[in-house]
Design a protein around this motif. Structure first.
Motif, PDB file in Angstrom:
ATOM      1  N   ARG A 286       0.837  -1.219   0.000  1.00 54.07           N
ATOM      2  CA  ARG A 286       0.000   0.000   0.000  1.00 54.07           C
ATOM      3  C   ARG A 286       0.864   1.258   0.000  1.00 54.07           C
ATOM      4  NH1 ARG A 286      -2.929  -2.900   3.961  1.00 54.07           N
ATOM      5  NH2 ARG A 286      -2.124  -1.548   5.601  1.00 54.07           N
ATOM      6  N   LYS A 287       2.017   1.197   0.632  1.00 52.00           N
ATOM      7  CA  LYS A 287       2.909   2.352   0.689  1.00 52.00           C
ATOM      8  C   LYS A 287       3.687   2.558  -0.604  1.00 52.00           C
ATOM      9  CE  LYS A 287       3.652   1.924   5.684  1.00 52.00           C
ATOM     10  NZ  LYS A 287       4.654   1.602   6.745  1.00 52.00           N
ATOM     11  N   GLY A 288       3.565   1.617  -1.536  1.00 51.88           N
ATOM     12  CA  GLY A 288       4.269   1.750  -2.801  1.00 51.88           C
ATOM     13  C   GLY A 288       5.711   1.298  -2.743  1.00 51.88           C
TER      14      GLY A 288
ATOM     15  N   PRO B 254       8.286   0.065  -8.460  1.00 48.48           N
ATOM     16  CA  PRO B 254       9.016   1.195  -9.061  1.00 48.48           C
ATOM     17  C   PRO B 254       8.842   2.443  -8.204  1.00 48.48           C
ATOM     18  CG  PRO B 254       6.991   0.723 -10.269  1.00 48.48           C
ATOM     19  CD  PRO B 254       7.170  -0.398  -9.295  1.00 48.48           C
ATOM     20  N   LEU B 255       9.762   3.379  -8.351  1.00 46.83           N
ATOM     21  CA  LEU B 255       9.705   4.600  -7.548  1.00 46.83           C
ATOM     22  C   LEU B 255       8.442   5.400  -7.817  1.00 46.83           C
ATOM     23  CD1 LEU B 255      13.415   5.773  -7.676  1.00 46.83           C
ATOM     24  CD2 LEU B 255      12.144   4.996  -5.667  1.00 46.83           C
ATOM     25  N   SER B 256       7.877   5.266  -9.005  1.00 49.50           N
ATOM     26  CA  SER B 256       6.637   5.975  -9.305  1.00 49.50           C
ATOM     27  C   SER B 256       5.512   5.520  -8.383  1.00 49.50           C
ATOM     28  CB  SER B 256       6.241   5.755 -10.770  1.00 49.50           C
ATOM     29  OG  SER B 256       6.147   4.363 -11.058  1.00 49.50           O
ATOM     30  N   SER B 257       5.535   4.264  -7.970  1.00 53.80           N
ATOM     31  CA  SER B 257       4.529   3.766  -7.020  1.00 53.80           C
ATOM     32  C   SER B 257       4.728   4.396  -5.661  1.00 53.80           C
ATOM     33  CB  SER B 257       4.617   2.237  -6.909  1.00 53.80           C
ATOM     34  OG  SER B 257       4.292   1.618  -8.127  1.00 53.80           O
ATOM     35  N   LEU B 258       5.990   4.517  -5.243  1.00 59.41           N
ATOM     36  CA  LEU B 258       6.288   5.150  -3.947  1.00 59.41           C
ATOM     37  C   LEU B 258       5.838   6.606  -3.947  1.00 59.41           C
ATOM     38  CD1 LEU B 258       7.767   5.049  -1.164  1.00 59.41           C
ATOM     39  CD2 LEU B 258       9.803   5.828  -2.380  1.00 59.41           C
TER      40      LEU B 258
ATOM     41  N   MET C 177      22.941  10.417  -3.131  1.00 57.71           N
ATOM     42  CA  MET C 177      22.010   9.296  -3.266  1.00 57.71           C
ATOM     43  C   MET C 177      20.623   9.800  -3.628  1.00 57.71           C
ATOM     44  SD  MET C 177      23.064   6.754  -0.118  1.00 57.71           S
ATOM     45  CE  MET C 177      21.773   5.582  -0.602  1.00 57.71           C
ATOM     46  N   LEU C 178      20.242  10.952  -3.060  1.00 58.14           N
ATOM     47  CA  LEU C 178      18.941  11.541  -3.379  1.00 58.14           C
ATOM     48  C   LEU C 178      18.864  11.896  -4.850  1.00 58.14           C
ATOM     49  CD1 LEU C 178      16.191  12.782  -2.586  1.00 58.14           C
ATOM     50  CD2 LEU C 178      17.419  14.885  -1.986  1.00 58.14           C
ATOM     51  N   ARG C 179      19.928  12.485  -5.396  1.00 57.51           N
ATOM     52  CA  ARG C 179      19.932  12.834  -6.821  1.00 57.51           C
ATOM     53  C   ARG C 179      19.803  11.581  -7.684  1.00 57.51           C
ATOM     54  NH1 ARG C 179      23.843  16.831  -5.330  1.00 57.51           N
ATOM     55  NH2 ARG C 179      25.564  15.432  -5.843  1.00 57.51           N
ATOM     56  N   ALA C 180      20.495  10.530  -7.294  1.00 62.22           N
ATOM     57  CA  ALA C 180      20.416   9.280  -8.056  1.00 62.22           C
ATOM     58  C   ALA C 180      18.995   8.720  -8.032  1.00 62.22           C
ATOM     59  CB  ALA C 180      21.394   8.257  -7.479  1.00 62.22           C
ATOM     60  N   ALA C 181      18.327   8.830  -6.875  1.00 60.19           N
ATOM     61  CA  ALA C 181      16.949   8.340  -6.762  1.00 60.19           C
ATOM     62  C   ALA C 181      16.001   9.182  -7.616  1.00 60.19           C
ATOM     63  CB  ALA C 181      16.507   8.360  -5.304  1.00 60.19           C
ATOM     64  N   ILE C 182      16.181  10.505  -7.600  1.00 54.24           N
ATOM     65  CA  ILE C 182      15.337  11.389  -8.411  1.00 54.24           C
ATOM     66  C   ILE C 182      15.519  11.078  -9.886  1.00 54.24           C
ATOM     67  CG2 ILE C 182      14.853  13.781  -9.056  1.00 54.24           C
ATOM     68  CD1 ILE C 182      15.946  14.585  -6.262  1.00 54.24           C
ATOM     69  N   LEU C 183      16.769  10.903 -10.303  1.00 54.56           N
ATOM     70  CA  LEU C 183      17.057  10.600 -11.703  1.00 54.56           C
ATOM     71  C   LEU C 183      16.442   9.260 -12.109  1.00 54.56           C
ATOM     72  CD1 LEU C 183      18.531  11.628 -14.208  1.00 54.56           C
ATOM     73  CD2 LEU C 183      20.577  10.430 -13.413  1.00 54.56           C
ATOM     74  N   SER C 184      16.491   8.289 -11.206  1.00 53.33           N
ATOM     75  CA  SER C 184      15.876   6.991 -11.486  1.00 53.33           C
ATOM     76  C   SER C 184      14.378   7.128 -11.693  1.00 53.33           C
ATOM     77  CB  SER C 184      16.162   6.007 -10.337  1.00 53.33           C
ATOM     78  OG  SER C 184      17.539   5.710 -10.242  1.00 53.33           O
ATOM     79  N   ALA C 185      13.748   7.945 -10.846  1.00 50.28           N
ATOM     80  CA  ALA C 185      12.301   8.153 -10.965  1.00 50.28           C
ATOM     81  C   ALA C 185      11.956   8.862 -12.265  1.00 50.28           C
ATOM     82  CB  ALA C 185      11.799   8.969  -9.772  1.00 50.28           C
ATOM     83  N   ILE C 186      12.782   9.805 -12.685  1.00 48.92           N
ATOM     84  CA  ILE C 186      12.549  10.531 -13.936  1.00 48.92           C
ATOM     85  C   ILE C 186      12.653   9.583 -15.128  1.00 48.92           C
ATOM     86  CG2 ILE C 186      13.488  12.298 -15.498  1.00 48.92           C
ATOM     87  CD1 ILE C 186      14.378  13.848 -12.996  1.00 48.92           C
ATOM     88  N   GLU C 187      13.599   8.657 -15.050  1.00 45.72           N
ATOM     89  CA  GLU C 187      13.861   7.759 -16.171  1.00 45.72           C
ATOM     90  C   GLU C 187      12.867   6.608 -16.300  1.00 45.72           C
ATOM     91  OE1 GLU C 187      17.866   6.597 -15.454  1.00 45.72           O
ATOM     92  OE2 GLU C 187      18.725   8.388 -16.390  1.00 45.72           O
ATOM     93  N   GLU C 188      12.074   6.392 -15.252  1.00 46.01           N
ATOM     94  CA  GLU C 188      11.082   5.316 -15.319  1.00 46.01           C
ATOM     95  C   GLU C 188      10.025   5.614 -16.367  1.00 46.01           C
ATOM     96  OE1 GLU C 188      11.029   3.512 -10.771  1.00 46.01           O
ATOM     97  OE2 GLU C 188       9.305   4.595 -11.553  1.00 46.01           O
TER      98      GLU C 188
END
Length: 207
Positions: free
Chosen positions: A92-94, A113-117, A194-205
Motif C-alpha cells: 500500500r505504501k508503494g 518502481p519509484l513511481s509507485s512510492l 544518493m537523493l539525486r540518483a533516486a530522483i534521476l531513477s524516478a525521472i527515467e522510469e
C-alpha cells in the motif's frame, strides 16, 4: 558400500542452496534476519528500512532470510510470520510490488518502481506514515543540481496527472517528492548524492 543416511545429506543440501542464493542475489540484495536473531518488532523495522533503501537504488528483486522458526516456541516462525504480515502494508505504501516463498525460511520480494512510492500518498491509509512535505527552507538548502532534478520530476508527475504546472503546484510537488524519497535514504555522508540518483531513477522510469 555403506549407505549414507538421509539426515547426513541435509547440511550439504542446505550449503548448496545457500551458495546458489549468494550467487543469484549477492550480499547487497540479501537481508539475513536469521543470523542476528532480532525480535519481531526489530525485524519488521529493519526490513522496512532495508527495503526502502534497496528500492531507491533500483533493485528489482531481493532475498529476505527469516529462518524456518524451528527454534521458536511451538515451532512457529515468529520472524517469518512478522515479515510476511508486513508485506500488504508495504505494498500500500508503494514500496513492495509482490513477494513469494523462496524456501521454507526465505522470501523473494519484488520491489515496486519509484513511481509507485511517489504516488502512494494519494491512496495511503496509514495516517502514522504520512509525512508533512518539506518546507521551502529545506529545498533552498539543496544543491542547485538537486533542485533542478526535483523540478524535472515534478514537471513529469504533474504532466502525467494532467495538472497545469503553476508555481504553486510545482513547489508542492517538488516538496512532496523530496520528502518521500529522502525518507528512504539513510543519513550520513553522500546522502544528497544518493537523493539525486533516486530522483534521476524516478525521472527515467516509464510514465
Amino acid at each position: 558400500m555403506k549407505k549414507r543416511r538421509t539426515g547426513e545429506s541435509r547440511p550439504q543440501l542446505k550449503a548448496l542452496w545457500q551458495a546458489m542464493d549468494e550467487a543469484v542475489f549477492g550480499q547487497e540484495r540479501t537481508l539475513n534476519l536469521r543470523e542476528s536473531l532480532p525480535s519481531a518488532a526489530e525485524a519488521r523495522s529493519r526490513a522496512e528500512v532495508w527495503l526502502r533503501c534497496r528500492q531507491v537504488t533500483r533493485t528489482e528483486e531481493v532475498l529476505i532470510i527469516t529462518g524456518r522458526g524451528n527454534q521458536s516456541a511451538g515451532g512457529v516462525g515468529v520472524i517469518r510470520e512478522e515479515i510476511i504480515g508486513m508485506m500488504p502494508a508495504l505494498r500500500r505504501k508503494g514500496i513492495v510490488e509482490s513477494w513469494r516463498e523462496h524456501s521454507p525460511g526465505s522470501l523473494v520480494v519484488k520491489l515496486a518502481p519509484l513511481s509507485s512510492l511517489l504516488g502512494a500518498g494519494k491512496r495511503r491509509r496509514d495516517a502514522s506514515d504520512v509525512r508533512p512535505p518539506a518546507d521551502a527552507g529545506a529545498l533552498a538548502g539543496l544543491e542547485a543540481e538537486t533542485r533542478e532534478l526535483l523540478k524535472q520530476l515534478a514537471l513529469r508527475n504533474l504532466d502525467a496527472l494532467g495538472i497545469d504546472a503553476s508555481d504553486q503546484f510545482m513547489k508542492q510537488e517538488m516538496a512532496k517528492s523530496f520528502s518521500t524519497l529522502l525518507a528512504s535514504i539513510p543519513e550520513g555522508a553522500g546522502r544528497e548524492e544518493m537523493l539525486r540518483a533516486a530522483i534521476l531513477s524516478a525521472i527515467e522510469e516509464d510514465p
